[in-house]
Design an enzyme around this catalytic site. Sequence first.
Site, PDB file in Angstrom:
ATOM      1  N   ASP A 107      -1.802   5.053  -5.900  1.00  0.00           N
ATOM      2  CA  ASP A 107      -2.013   4.237  -4.708  1.00  0.00           C
ATOM      3  C   ASP A 107      -2.139   2.766  -5.081  1.00  0.00           C
ATOM      4  OD1 ASP A 107      -2.655   3.193  -2.242  1.00  0.00           O
ATOM      5  OD2 ASP A 107      -4.615   4.143  -2.099  1.00  0.00           O
ATOM      6  N   ASP A 160       0.824  -1.213   0.000  1.00  0.00           N
ATOM      7  CA  ASP A 160       0.000   0.000   0.000  1.00  0.00           C
ATOM      8  C   ASP A 160       0.855   1.258   0.000  1.00  0.00           C
ATOM      9  OD1 ASP A 160      -2.087   1.762   0.122  1.00  0.00           O
ATOM     10  OD2 ASP A 160      -2.559   1.412   2.230  1.00  0.00           O
TER      11      ASP A 160
END
Length: 365
Positions: free
Chosen positions: A241, A33
């Site tokens: 992201d 992440d």
Amino acid sequence: MATLGSGVALGSGEYFMDVFIGTPPKHFSLILDTGSDLNWIQCVPCHDCFEQNGPLYDPIDSTSFKNISCSDPRCQLISSPDPPLPCKDHNQSCPYFYWYGDSSNTTGDFALETFTVNLTSPSVENVMIGCGHWNRGLFHGAAGLLGLGRGPLSFASQLQSLYGHSFSYCLVDRNSDTNEDKDLLSHPELNFTSLVSGKENLVDTFYYVQIKSIMVGGEVLNIPEETWNVSADGAGGTIVDSGTTLSYFSEPAYQTIRDAFLRKVKGYPVIDSVPVLDPCYNVSGVDNLVLPEFGILFADGAAWNFPVENYFIWLQPGEVVCLAILGTPRSALSIIGNYQQQNFHILYDTKRSRLGYAPMNCADV
């Protein structure tokens, strides 16, 4: 170098990275992440936990696990639970609470542990990690999460002294199993765009890029440039992201993008019954599917053009395809998610404040 894999087989839209944690090292798969900082893992005793693939991490089994105490300055780097759990004495372990944009969260004890990215590389001692005893959200199948954001808690930031100020990954298409890293800088189709930095109103964690415009089917769409700017109070902007599955564009950009596809996609009936995704098309019996091209133009002149499988999703192979882009409210954050990053080798170079991307069959890397 570490192995990445798609989480589709485990019912997840995320990508997992294999790491070894503790002494002796034990294998765990963590969600990759770039949109958050905290590294954390589900810990015994687990009072409220999601289903993971494999056994839970038990700090008792590791000789290198150390709690961070309330008096340790590093305890100030992490948010305390809400309502706060006051430290009753200096030697008490530092409690933490970490929340994500989709309301997923983890709560537990802040600690130090040894990480081994792979068994042929040196171990990294005293990595700050959350030992999560209460964990809720869309983490299905993973053992926890590896934060690669720009803040001081992230795995990338903690390892800068060892590995420098850059890292890269190559995400296989969602139905592949594994892929690994390799030298990227010599790739003939490597492009760079600047990472937006140095502004006080930016969130420290995120990797911001500055979009100028969007192209659909060769047409530059009429989207006001201020749509892409970060506001004075820190709202809006665009981030890259790996921990968000689909891409999100704030209004009025999303509506303009959607309308452009509706205008330009010809010959396939629109399906209105698919929840969330829009538009969707019935392509049953179509042998040569033709859909408009899609690309992002950045303010510094760089362009990122995507293959159709990165912005259309096949819900029923050979029958239904849907635009894999969603909308967010005006002035909200826009996100280039991992679905759109498939089969690109992506380089985060914080020292030169730039994002690199090159098309690649990541399963072959």
